[in-house]
Scaffold this motif. Structure first.
Motif, PDB file in Angstrom:
ATOM      1  N   HIS A   1       8.392 -10.511 -38.746  1.00 57.15           N
ATOM      2  CA  HIS A   1       8.230  -9.099 -38.407  1.00 57.15           C
ATOM      3  C   HIS A   1       7.620  -8.301 -39.552  1.00 57.15           C
ATOM      4  N   TYR A   2       7.457  -8.926 -40.736  1.00 58.24           N
ATOM      5  CA  TYR A   2       6.739  -8.288 -41.833  1.00 58.24           C
ATOM      6  C   TYR A   2       5.469  -9.049 -42.219  1.00 58.24           C
ATOM      7  N   CYS A   3       5.411 -10.338 -41.885  1.00 57.89           N
ATOM      8  CA  CYS A   3       4.249 -11.176 -42.212  1.00 57.89           C
ATOM      9  C   CYS A   3       3.621 -11.636 -40.894  1.00 57.89           C
ATOM     10  N   PRO A   4       2.541 -11.010 -40.441  1.00 62.98           N
ATOM     11  CA  PRO A   4       2.074 -11.219 -39.072  1.00 62.98           C
ATOM     12  C   PRO A   4       1.239 -12.484 -38.807  1.00 62.98           C
ATOM     13  N   ALA A   5       0.916 -13.255 -39.838  1.00 56.17           N
ATOM     14  CA  ALA A   5       0.131 -14.467 -39.584  1.00 56.17           C
ATOM     15  C   ALA A   5       0.948 -15.477 -38.777  1.00 56.17           C
ATOM     16  N   VAL A   6       0.295 -16.136 -37.823  1.00 57.23           N
ATOM     17  CA  VAL A   6       0.945 -17.180 -37.033  1.00 57.23           C
ATOM     18  C   VAL A   6      -0.072 -18.278 -36.751  1.00 57.23           C
ATOM     19  N   GLU A   7       0.297 -19.512 -37.074  1.00 54.60           N
ATOM     20  CA  GLU A   7      -0.590 -20.657 -36.815  1.00 54.60           C
ATOM     21  C   GLU A   7      -0.476 -21.068 -35.349  1.00 54.60           C
ATOM     22  N   VAL A   8      -1.609 -21.209 -34.691  1.00 52.45           N
ATOM     23  CA  VAL A   8      -1.640 -21.635 -33.291  1.00 52.45           C
ATOM     24  C   VAL A   8      -2.276 -23.018 -33.259  1.00 52.45           C
ATOM     25  N   ILE A   9      -1.428 -24.040 -33.064  1.00 49.13           N
ATOM     26  CA  ILE A   9      -1.828 -25.433 -33.261  1.00 49.13           C
ATOM     27  C   ILE A   9      -1.773 -26.198 -31.942  1.00 49.13           C
ATOM     28  N   PRO A  10      -2.891 -26.809 -31.515  1.00 46.76           N
ATOM     29  CA  PRO A  10      -2.854 -27.616 -30.293  1.00 46.76           C
ATOM     30  C   PRO A  10      -2.512 -29.071 -30.605  1.00 46.76           C
ATOM     31  N   SER A  11      -2.069 -29.787 -29.604  1.00 44.07           N
ATOM     32  CA  SER A  11      -1.990 -31.254 -29.680  1.00 44.07           C
ATOM     33  C   SER A  11      -3.295 -31.808 -29.117  1.00 44.07           C
ATOM     34  N   PRO A  12      -3.512 -33.117 -29.192  1.00 44.33           N
ATOM     35  CA  PRO A  12      -4.752 -33.677 -28.622  1.00 44.33           C
ATOM     36  C   PRO A  12      -4.904 -33.419 -27.127  1.00 44.33           C
ATOM     37  N   TRP A  13      -3.791 -33.155 -26.423  1.00 45.57           N
ATOM     38  CA  TRP A  13      -3.866 -32.975 -24.963  1.00 45.57           C
ATOM     39  C   TRP A  13      -3.557 -31.538 -24.528  1.00 45.57           C
ATOM     40  N   THR A  14      -3.424 -30.640 -25.483  1.00 42.65           N
ATOM     41  CA  THR A  14      -3.253 -29.235 -25.111  1.00 42.65           C
ATOM     42  C   THR A  14      -4.492 -28.732 -24.374  1.00 42.65           C
ATOM     43  N   LEU A  15      -4.299 -28.112 -23.219  1.00 42.14           N
ATOM     44  CA  LEU A  15      -5.425 -27.567 -22.471  1.00 42.14           C
ATOM     45  C   LEU A  15      -6.009 -26.371 -23.228  1.00 42.14           C
ATOM     46  N   PRO A  16      -7.336 -26.253 -23.291  1.00 47.56           N
ATOM     47  CA  PRO A  16      -7.942 -25.110 -23.997  1.00 47.56           C
ATOM     48  C   PRO A  16      -7.408 -23.772 -23.511  1.00 47.56           C
ATOM     49  N   GLU A  17      -7.193 -23.669 -22.194  1.00 42.45           N
ATOM     50  CA  GLU A  17      -6.699 -22.398 -21.658  1.00 42.45           C
ATOM     51  C   GLU A  17      -5.272 -22.098 -22.129  1.00 42.45           C
ATOM     52  N   SER A  18      -4.494 -23.156 -22.435  1.00 43.15           N
ATOM     53  CA  SER A  18      -3.135 -22.931 -22.943  1.00 43.15           C
ATOM     54  C   SER A  18      -3.183 -22.351 -24.355  1.00 43.15           C
ATOM     55  N   GLN A  19      -4.058 -22.884 -25.187  1.00 40.81           N
ATOM     56  CA  GLN A  19      -4.185 -22.322 -26.534  1.00 40.81           C
ATOM     57  C   GLN A  19      -4.727 -20.894 -26.478  1.00 40.81           C
ATOM     58  N   THR A  20      -5.673 -20.648 -25.586  1.00 40.61           N
ATOM     59  CA  THR A  20      -6.207 -19.295 -25.417  1.00 40.61           C
ATOM     60  C   THR A  20      -5.111 -18.324 -24.990  1.00 40.61           C
ATOM     61  N   ARG A  21      -4.264 -18.757 -24.057  1.00 43.66           N
ATOM     62  CA  ARG A  21      -3.133 -17.918 -23.623  1.00 43.66           C
ATOM     63  C   ARG A  21      -2.181 -17.661 -24.784  1.00 43.66           C
ATOM     64  N   ALA A  22      -1.905 -18.700 -25.575  1.00 41.58           N
ATOM     65  CA  ALA A  22      -0.987 -18.547 -26.710  1.00 41.58           C
ATOM     66  C   ALA A  22      -1.536 -17.537 -27.712  1.00 41.58           C
ATOM     67  N   VAL A  23      -2.830 -17.620 -27.978  1.00 40.73           N
ATOM     68  CA  VAL A  23      -3.461 -16.670 -28.896  1.00 40.73           C
ATOM     69  C   VAL A  23      -3.307 -15.242 -28.371  1.00 40.73           C
ATOM     70  N   GLN A  24      -3.517 -15.060 -27.079  1.00 40.36           N
ATOM     71  CA  GLN A  24      -3.426 -13.723 -26.502  1.00 40.36           C
ATOM     72  C   GLN A  24      -1.990 -13.198 -26.543  1.00 40.36           C
ATOM     73  N   VAL A  25      -1.028 -14.070 -26.277  1.00 42.46           N
ATOM     74  CA  VAL A  25       0.378 -13.661 -26.353  1.00 42.46           C
ATOM     75  C   VAL A  25       0.702 -13.186 -27.771  1.00 42.46           C
ATOM     76  N   MET A  26       0.240 -13.946 -28.770  1.00 44.68           N
ATOM     77  CA  MET A  26       0.501 -13.562 -30.152  1.00 44.68           C
ATOM     78  C   MET A  26      -0.143 -12.216 -30.479  1.00 44.68           C
TER      79      MET A  26
END
Length: 314
Positions: free
Chosen positions: A145-170
């Motif tokens: 809540h004070y350090c806003p950086a967050v790593e968004v890391i996929p696995s080899p089988w993560t769907l691109p749209e899932s990572q895109t959704r995760a980025v948007q949620v963050m």
């Protein structure tokens, strides 16, 4: 209203509850121990009130955010109607495998499955899942809540749209996503952090300087600059004509010095005694709680400053 289920009510789970509620998400926190969740709610309320007092709730009221948070000791009940699940259990591979297996049997095909793991690659606990394409690591910096950086890391089988959704949620909850193109051991933040710790250890072990000097280089030097411009941005500004000029001027020297780094060294023996002795003298173990409170107050003040910091010319 979008609903998120947080699995685990420890330090990081509580912080995510604060962030999601600030972002307007309905939050259900799940834990196997009801008493832990009651403790978590007390901490969350206090954190929200502190953020409101510092004008760090995006114009919202603490009670407004807190009203969005509930708890459940039943996992199926906690998952009912949620669109995002955020796992925040301890760093134990077997435990994460078990938790994600349980989640996999209960969620829908569109549920986004996030993990806060700091060092376990997502492929290690998602490979056998039916919904493995929905799994993404979202690893924060502590305290998030004070350090806003967050790593968004996929696995080899993560769907691109899932990572895109995760980025948007963050982004929705005020975080600054660091988007990895693929998983790697240590992710990004810890690989950079470990590189600094390893070279500091080497300099101490080889008698070049003391541990206090390494900390001073950061707190009175590099860290001040890196708190608002990154290392590549710093390099770009450190040569008259930017990064290409910097590379032409300094690349050979950087390579020469880097070649002297050698193999990693374990954190043990006399060097550990030296480093730990220095730290225990500066910050006695029995007073670490007080020092953490001081650290968080300074981070809060820095977050307030960053919120009002002039925009960089572009």
């Amino acid at each position: 209203m979008v609903s998120v289920t947080i699995v685990g009510s420890g330090l990081i789970g509580r912080s995510w509850a604060v962030l999601y509620s600030r972002g307007g998400y309905r939050v259900v926190m799940y834990d196997v121990k009801a008493e832990l969740m009651e403790q978590a709610l007390d901490v969350i309320r206090t954190q929200l009130e502190s953020l409101q007092q510092s004008n760090l709730l995006g114009g919202k009221k603490a009670e407004e955010c807190f009203s969005l948070i509930s708890t459940s000791s039943s996992l199926p009940e906690a998952l009912d109607g949620c669109t995002v699940v955020h796992e925040c259990v301890p760093e134990n591979l077997a435990l994460k495998q078990r938790v994600f297996t349980d989640l996999d049997s209960l969620v829908t095909d569109t549920t986004l499955l996030l993990s806060s793991t700091s060092c376990i690659m997502p492929s290690q606990f998602t490979e056998t899942l039916t919904h493995r394409g929905n799994c993404v690591v979202c690893h924060p910096v502590n305290p998030p809540h004070y350090c806003p950086a967050v790593e968004v890391i996929p696995s080899p089988w993560t769907l691109p749209e899932s990572q895109t959704r995760a980025v948007q949620v963050m982004k929705d909850i005020g975080m600054k996503p660091v988007v990895a193109k693929k998983e790697c051991d240590g992710f990004i933040l810890n690989r950079l952090q470990y590189a600094v710790l390893q070279e500091g250890w080497r300099l101490i072990q080889d008698g070049v300087c003391d541990a206090k000097d390494i900390d001073t280089v950061m707190t009175a030097g590099l860290g001040i600059r890196w708190s608002f411009i990154g290392p590549f941005e710093t390099a770009h500004l450190n040569a008259p004509d930017g990064m290409r000029d910097y590379a032409e001027r300094y690349s050979a020297g950087i390579v020469r010095v880097s070649e002297s780094f050698g193999q990693p060294r374990p954190f043990e023996g006399p060097t550990l005694d030296q480093v730990a002795g220095y730290l225990e003298g500066e910050m006695p173990v029995e007073k670490l709680g007080e020092v953490r409170e001081w650290r968080d107050k300074v981070l809060k003040d820095m977050a307030i400053f960053r919120q009002n910091m002039p925009e960089r010319p572009s």
